[in-house]
Write an enzyme that holds these catalytic residues in place. Structure first.
Site, PDB file in Angstrom:
ATOM      1  N   HIS A  20     -30.799  51.526   6.335  1.00 56.50           N
ATOM      2  CA  HIS A  20     -29.861  52.643   6.142  1.00 56.50           C
ATOM      3  C   HIS A  20     -28.532  52.358   6.823  1.00 56.50           C
ATOM      4  CE1 HIS A  20     -28.546  56.913   5.939  1.00 56.50           C
ATOM      5  NE2 HIS A  20     -28.026  56.645   7.131  1.00 56.50           N
ATOM      6  N   GLU A  21     -28.577  51.871   8.051  1.00 52.10           N
ATOM      7  CA  GLU A  21     -27.337  51.571   8.775  1.00 52.10           C
ATOM      8  C   GLU A  21     -26.579  50.428   8.117  1.00 52.10           C
ATOM      9  OE1 GLU A  21     -26.281  53.668  10.761  1.00 52.10           O
ATOM     10  OE2 GLU A  21     -28.157  54.753  10.992  1.00 52.10           O
TER      11      GLU A  21
ATOM     12  N   HIS B   1     -24.424  51.598   5.339  1.00 49.92           N
ATOM     13  CA  HIS B   1     -23.078  52.041   5.710  1.00 49.92           C
ATOM     14  C   HIS B   1     -22.112  50.863   5.776  1.00 49.92           C
ATOM     15  CE1 HIS B   1     -24.127  56.160   6.311  1.00 49.92           C
ATOM     16  NE2 HIS B   1     -24.917  55.942   7.356  1.00 49.92           N
TER      17      HIS B   1
ATOM     18  N   HIS C 124     -18.783  50.372   3.508  1.00 56.22           N
ATOM     19  CA  HIS C 124     -17.476  50.047   4.077  1.00 56.22           C
ATOM     20  C   HIS C 124     -16.851  48.848   3.360  1.00 56.22           C
ATOM     21  CE1 HIS C 124     -14.969  49.416   8.022  1.00 56.22           C
ATOM     22  NE2 HIS C 124     -14.260  49.920   7.034  1.00 56.22           N
TER      23      HIS C 124
END
Length: 231
Positions: free
Chosen positions: A100-101, A104, A108
Site C-alpha cells: 500500500h505504501e 503511494h 507520485h
C-alpha cells in the site's frame, strides 16, 4: 453559566465513535492477519523493493522506522518507511501494508491527480488549521459575519484535504492488491485476508473525513444557526 453543546453531541460524537471503532478494527484485523504468513515466505520489505524496482523506482529507498503501523511514504524525500511490525515480517498483513505504501510512491511517480492535489494544498491546510477557529471567534466577538465566514472557509480546507485523501488511499490499496495478486506474491486466499486489513485501514480515513465534515457543520450551526434563532 453551563452550556450544553447540542450540535457536538448529535454531529461530532457519532463521528468520533466511528473513528474509535475504525481504529479498533484496524488493530484487531491487523493483529489477526499478522499471524498468517505468506506461502512464499517473502518479507514485506522484499515485496516493497520488488514492486518499486518493477515500476522503475530503483532510486526510492526503503527505511526501517520504529513504532507499530507508523508506515508511510514521504513525498518530500521520496522514501518508503516501514515500521517494526511490518519491515521484516512475512505476514499477509505486513505485505499488504508495505504494498500500500509503495502504491503511494507509484502514484507520485505517475503524477496521480488526487495525490498531487493533496500534496499541493497541504501547506495551506497546515496554515489554515491554526487560524480557522481564532478568526471565526474574532468575527463572532466583533459581530462581523464576513470574518466568521473567512474563518469557516479556512476550516473547510481541512475538510477538503480529508475528502481528497479518500481516493488517494483507496487507489493505493487497489494498486497494492492488484500487484500482489497478479505477480503471485500472495495466493487468492491470502489476498482475501490482506484485503480485509486494507479495507479496515481505509475506514479510518472515511471516519476522519466524516469527523471533519461534522465539525464543520457544527461550527456553521453555532455561528449562524444561533443568529437566525435570535431574529
Amino acid at each position: 453559566m453551563f452550556y450544553f453543546d447540542y450540535y457536538y453531541v448529535i454531529l461530532v460524537v457519532p463521528a468520533l465513535i466511528l473513528s474509535l471503532w475504525a481504529q479498533s478494527k484496524v488493530s484487531s484485523t491487523y493483529s489477526k492477519y499478522s499471524k498468517k504468513h505468506s506461502v512464499r515466505g517473502v518479507t514485506a520489505n522484499q515485496v516493497a523493493r520488488d514492486i518499486l524496482d518493477s515500476n522503475g523506482l530503483n532510486h526510492i529507498p526503503i527505511e526501517h522506522i520504529s513504532g507499530n503501523l507508523t508506515d508511510h511514504y514521504d513525498p518530500k524525500t521520496k522514501v518508503v518507511r516501514l515500521s517494526d511490525s511490518v519491515y521484516q515480517s512475512s505476514s499477509i498483513a505486513a505485505i499488504g501494508v508495505a504494498a500500500h505504501e509503495v502504491g503511494h510512491a507509484v502514484q507520485h511517480s505517475v503524477s496521480y491527480a488526487p495525490l498531487k492535489a493533496r500534496n499541493g494544498i497541504f501547506p495551506a491546510v497546515s496554515f489554515a488549521n491554526k487560524l480557522a477557529l481564532p478568526v471565526a471567534l474574532l468575527g463572532a466577538v466583533l459581530s462581523y459575519p464576513n470574518v466568521i465566514v473567512i474563518g469557516l472557509a479556512l476550516f473547510s480546507l481541512t475538510v477538503l484535504f480529508q475528502l481528497i485523501t479518500l481516493p488517494v488511499e483507496f487507489n493505493a490499496s487497489k494498486r497494492a492488491l492488484m500487484v500482489l495478486e497478479t505477480d503471485g506474491y500472495l495466493t487468492p486466499d491470502e489476498i482475501k485476508g490482506t484485503k480485509k486489513v486494507l479495507s479496515a485501514a481505509a475506514m479510518t480515513y472515511v471516519a476522519a473525513a466524516l469527523t471533519s465534515i461534522a465539525s464543520f457543520l457544527r461550527l456553521v450551526l453555532i455561528f449562524f444557526g444561533n443568529n437566525r434563532r435570535r431574529r
